[in-house]
Design a protein around this motif. Sequence first.
Motif: not given
Length: 267
Positions: A7-13
């Motif tokens: 869901k986050a397209n692999g982007q870090p939080d």
Amino acid sequence: MGEIFDKANGQPDHPHRHDYFTVLVIIAAEGDHIIDYQSYPFSKKEVHFVGPGQVHQVLLDRKPDGWFFTFSREFLVENDIPESFISNINLFKPFGDTPPLKIDDKGFERLINIVNEMKTCLPMNFKYRNRALGALLQLFLVYCNNSTSLNPSQLDEDKASVCILRDFKSLVDRRFVEWHKVGQYAAEIHITPKHLSETVKDITGKPAKAIIQDRLLLEAKRLLYHTNLSVKEVAYKIGFEEPLHFSGFFKKKAGVSPTQFRSNVNR
């Protein structure tokens, strides 16, 4: 965890904190879990614990395989789970190092089975849903506690030393800005400083003074990272009368000066 990654397209939080407890059950993952500015590499068959108020960030190199679940203090109250139980098992550490718990194959399989049972109980129409989840939560945490090398007496909530430790930890979290000395806490608990320090060290492996300093260091790091307060203002904010004393304390405990720490985390 894989679904969240997609869901986050692999982007870090971003570094963040919650007012509830978080548990990450890692089957396999690559990357780092940063908890209160300490970095812990992900591996296989391990469990990570994040308590309310702790700052954490999940940095993943690829899609992970694992689960996470959360629960609130209200959930504990609703299920007659004393918060002293959470404190005594010493898996959630509000300050100090919080490395992941490594689990052997048999123990990890048992934990995964409990997580699957939790999933079964999630539908809202499941009778006694919260009761079932509360029982499974306690079972999960007890198995985790039994996988550690902690002093087993720490689970004895009626033992005098455990009560002292619990009261001390609670006081530190509430009064660390005002009280920097062991004697101040000992007076409030009505025991001698020596008795307090020896009791804390017997159970945790750390003297009482180190627990107080860990809490001060953590608050200093949080203020340096999340606010624009000057180093001098941070020093006053956590009860140091002399900014130079604070800078010396910080460098001794953190290995870098307050200014260097702020520069490193803001890169």
